[in-house]
Design a protein around this motif. Structure first.
Motif, mmCIF file in Angstrom:
data_model
loop_
_atom_site.group_PDB
_atom_site.id
_atom_site.type_symbol
_atom_site.label_atom_id
_atom_site.label_comp_id
_atom_site.label_asym_id
_atom_site.label_seq_id
_atom_site.Cartn_x
_atom_site.Cartn_y
_atom_site.Cartn_z
ATOM 1 N N TYR A 35 43.149 31.656 -37.544
ATOM 2 C CA TYR A 35 43.637 33.322 -37.132
ATOM 3 C C TYR A 35 44.017 33.364 -35.332
ATOM 4 O O TYR A 35 45.018 33.703 -34.649
ATOM 5 C CB TYR A 35 42.306 33.974 -37.474
ATOM 6 C CG TYR A 35 42.516 35.149 -36.887
ATOM 7 C CD1 TYR A 35 43.322 36.373 -37.679
ATOM 8 C CD2 TYR A 35 42.210 36.020 -35.882
ATOM 9 C CE1 TYR A 35 43.609 37.992 -37.390
ATOM 10 C CE2 TYR A 35 42.192 37.240 -35.228
ATOM 11 C CZ TYR A 35 43.128 37.699 -35.917
ATOM 12 O OH TYR A 35 43.215 38.982 -35.327
ATOM 13 N N LYS A 36 43.208 32.474 -34.566
ATOM 14 C CA LYS A 36 42.683 32.273 -33.581
ATOM 15 C C LYS A 36 44.648 31.751 -32.648
ATOM 16 O O LYS A 36 45.195 31.643 -31.674
ATOM 17 C CB LYS A 36 41.820 31.543 -32.565
ATOM 18 C CG LYS A 36 40.697 32.728 -33.253
ATOM 19 C CD LYS A 36 39.377 31.545 -32.362
ATOM 20 C CE LYS A 36 38.506 32.553 -32.000
ATOM 21 N NZ LYS A 36 36.877 31.579 -31.839
ATOM 22 N N ALA A 37 44.466 30.317 -33.690
ATOM 23 C CA ALA A 37 46.165 29.391 -33.101
ATOM 24 C C ALA A 37 47.399 30.277 -33.752
ATOM 25 O O ALA A 37 48.100 29.944 -33.625
ATOM 26 C CB ALA A 37 45.732 28.354 -34.417
ATOM 27 N N ASN A 38 47.606 31.443 -34.629
ATOM 28 C CA ASN A 38 48.331 32.275 -34.636
ATOM 29 C C ASN A 38 48.408 32.793 -33.396
ATOM 30 O O ASN A 38 47.875 33.990 -33.451
ATOM 31 C CB ASN A 38 48.054 32.771 -36.236
ATOM 32 C CG ASN A 38 49.435 33.813 -36.773
ATOM 33 O OD1 ASN A 38 50.314 33.865 -35.811
ATOM 34 N ND2 ASN A 38 48.848 34.131 -37.645
ATOM 35 N N PRO A 39 50.230 32.742 -32.702
ATOM 36 C CA PRO A 39 50.069 33.753 -31.922
ATOM 37 C C PRO A 39 51.043 35.300 -32.797
ATOM 38 O O PRO A 39 50.959 36.531 -31.866
ATOM 39 C CB PRO A 39 51.746 32.966 -31.606
ATOM 40 C CG PRO A 39 51.477 31.947 -32.428
ATOM 41 C CD PRO A 39 50.351 31.803 -33.006
ATOM 42 N N ASN A 40 50.696 35.050 -33.598
ATOM 43 C CA ASN A 40 51.354 36.860 -33.931
ATOM 44 C C ASN A 40 49.957 36.580 -34.846
ATOM 45 O O ASN A 40 50.393 37.697 -35.960
ATOM 46 C CB ASN A 40 52.717 36.191 -34.894
ATOM 47 C CG ASN A 40 53.559 35.829 -34.169
ATOM 48 O OD1 ASN A 40 53.918 36.635 -33.804
ATOM 49 N ND2 ASN A 40 54.583 35.389 -34.752
ATOM 50 N N SER A 41 48.871 37.046 -35.151
ATOM 51 C CA SER A 41 47.516 37.054 -35.516
ATOM 52 C C SER A 41 47.295 38.644 -36.895
ATOM 53 O O SER A 41 46.974 38.414 -37.097
ATOM 54 C CB SER A 41 46.797 36.454 -35.315
ATOM 55 O OG SER A 41 46.461 37.117 -34.100
ATOM 56 N N LYS A 42 47.876 40.072 -35.220
ATOM 57 C CA LYS A 42 47.437 41.093 -35.406
ATOM 58 C C LYS A 42 48.055 41.095 -36.995
ATOM 59 O O LYS A 42 48.911 41.052 -37.029
ATOM 60 C CB LYS A 42 48.532 41.854 -34.255
ATOM 61 C CG LYS A 42 47.844 41.856 -32.796
ATOM 62 C CD LYS A 42 48.258 42.657 -32.006
ATOM 63 C CE LYS A 42 47.748 42.295 -30.867
ATOM 64 N NZ LYS A 42 46.476 42.750 -29.923
ATOM 65 N N GLY A 43 47.621 41.940 -37.571
ATOM 66 C CA GLY A 43 48.145 42.609 -38.691
ATOM 67 C C GLY A 43 47.585 41.681 -40.138
ATOM 68 O O GLY A 43 47.220 41.826 -41.179
ATOM 69 N N SER A 44 46.803 40.031 -39.708
ATOM 70 C CA SER A 44 46.359 38.979 -41.124
ATOM 71 C C SER A 44 45.153 39.066 -40.859
ATOM 72 O O SER A 44 44.637 39.265 -39.816
ATOM 73 C CB SER A 44 47.004 37.507 -40.144
ATOM 74 O OG SER A 44 46.482 37.480 -39.435
ATOM 75 N N VAL A 45 44.653 38.786 -41.766
ATOM 76 C CA VAL A 45 42.822 39.151 -42.656
ATOM 77 C C VAL A 45 43.303 37.202 -42.562
ATOM 78 O O VAL A 45 43.923 36.970 -43.389
ATOM 79 C CB VAL A 45 42.721 39.556 -43.432
ATOM 80 C CG1 VAL A 45 43.089 41.584 -42.959
ATOM 81 C CG2 VAL A 45 43.405 39.615 -44.370
ATOM 82 N N LEU A 46 41.839 37.136 -43.021
ATOM 83 C CA LEU A 46 41.570 35.995 -42.902
ATOM 84 C C LEU A 46 41.811 35.047 -43.900
ATOM 85 O O LEU A 46 42.069 33.628 -44.926
ATOM 86 C CB LEU A 46 39.771 35.480 -42.465
ATOM 87 C CG LEU A 46 39.448 35.785 -41.773
ATOM 88 C CD1 LEU A 46 37.839 35.400 -41.516
ATOM 89 C CD2 LEU A 46 40.076 34.764 -40.894
ATOM 90 N N SER A 47 41.534 36.110 -45.612
ATOM 91 C CA SER A 47 42.209 35.772 -46.595
ATOM 92 C C SER A 47 43.477 34.940 -47.112
ATOM 93 O O SER A 47 43.655 34.276 -48.317
ATOM 94 C CB SER A 47 41.439 37.092 -47.658
ATOM 95 O OG SER A 47 42.175 37.742 -47.339
ATOM 96 N N GLN A 48 43.573 35.613 -46.356
ATOM 97 C CA GLN A 48 45.319 35.140 -46.412
ATOM 98 C C GLN A 48 46.348 33.577 -46.001
ATOM 99 O O GLN A 48 47.261 33.267 -46.073
ATOM 100 C CB GLN A 48 47.060 36.312 -45.168
ATOM 101 C CG GLN A 48 46.585 37.815 -46.083
ATOM 102 C CD GLN A 48 47.154 38.636 -45.296
ATOM 103 O OE1 GLN A 48 47.388 38.759 -43.498
ATOM 104 N NE2 GLN A 48 47.873 39.385 -45.690
#
Length: 183
Positions: free
Chosen positions: A130-143
């Motif tokens: 999640y932290k490594a994703n530059p587009n993490s807004k809106g994503s959740v861990l289960s994805q």
């Protein structure tokens, strides 16, 4: 600090193989009398760590990717430079009790298919992604789907849509620390 050496030694080959120049910083956190003081202390120490790491890499702060994580007793930070879009790190105490709300954030079919990981392993791996994703807004861990995991290396591949995350987890007596890279 012993954990600093262990982290450097453990993640060195993984990061060099991915052609990433990196630096780690760790800091033991002292107990404070209030949660507010703890958060303030952690923010200050984390900010100082990240500034030091970018200096060590001889890079402009904007050219570096960085991440930090803290839990009761330990703060870890990483800064990296190379052909990557993001880097993430997460740390948890090995003895952390897993609450039901944490389990609900995991992908049930995935937990059945990769039996070598416990729930806390999943948590630190997915938090690092999640932290490594530059587009993490809106994503959740289960994805974030752990598609493969090699127990002998404690490394795996996690995917979110079209993004691949290369992950590695360090398990010590006291800590679980995951690093994730996105390219």
């Amino acid at each position: 600090m012993e954990i600093q050496k262990e982290i450097d030694n453990y993640f060195n080959d993984f990061l060099i193989q991915k052609k990433v120049k990196y630096c780690f910083c760790t800091c033991e956190l002292k107990d404070q009398s209030s949660a507010k003081k703890n958060r303030d202390q952690e923010k200050e120490i984390g900010s100082q760590c990240l500034k030091e790491l970018t200096k060590k890499l001889n890079q402009d702060t904007l050219a570096c990717k960085s991440s930090l994580s803290h839990t009761s007793g330990l703060l870890v930070a990483i800064a990296a430079h190379g052909n990557l879009t993001g880097i993430g790190i997460d740390v948890e105490r090995s003895d952390r009790k897993v609450h039901l709300n944490l389990k609900s954030r995991l992908n049930v079919s995935e937990t059945r298919s990769i039996a070598v990981l416990d729930v806390l392993d999943y948590w630190v791996i997915k938090e690092a992604c999640y932290k490594a994703n530059p587009n993490s807004k809106g994503s959740v861990l289960s994805q974030y789907a752990i598609n493969e995991f090699h127990e002998d290396k404690n490394e795996g591949l996690v995917q979110l849509n079209e993004v691949d995350f290369h992950v590695k987890i360090l398990k010590t007596k006291n800590w679980k620390i995951a690093v994730a890279l996105s390219f």
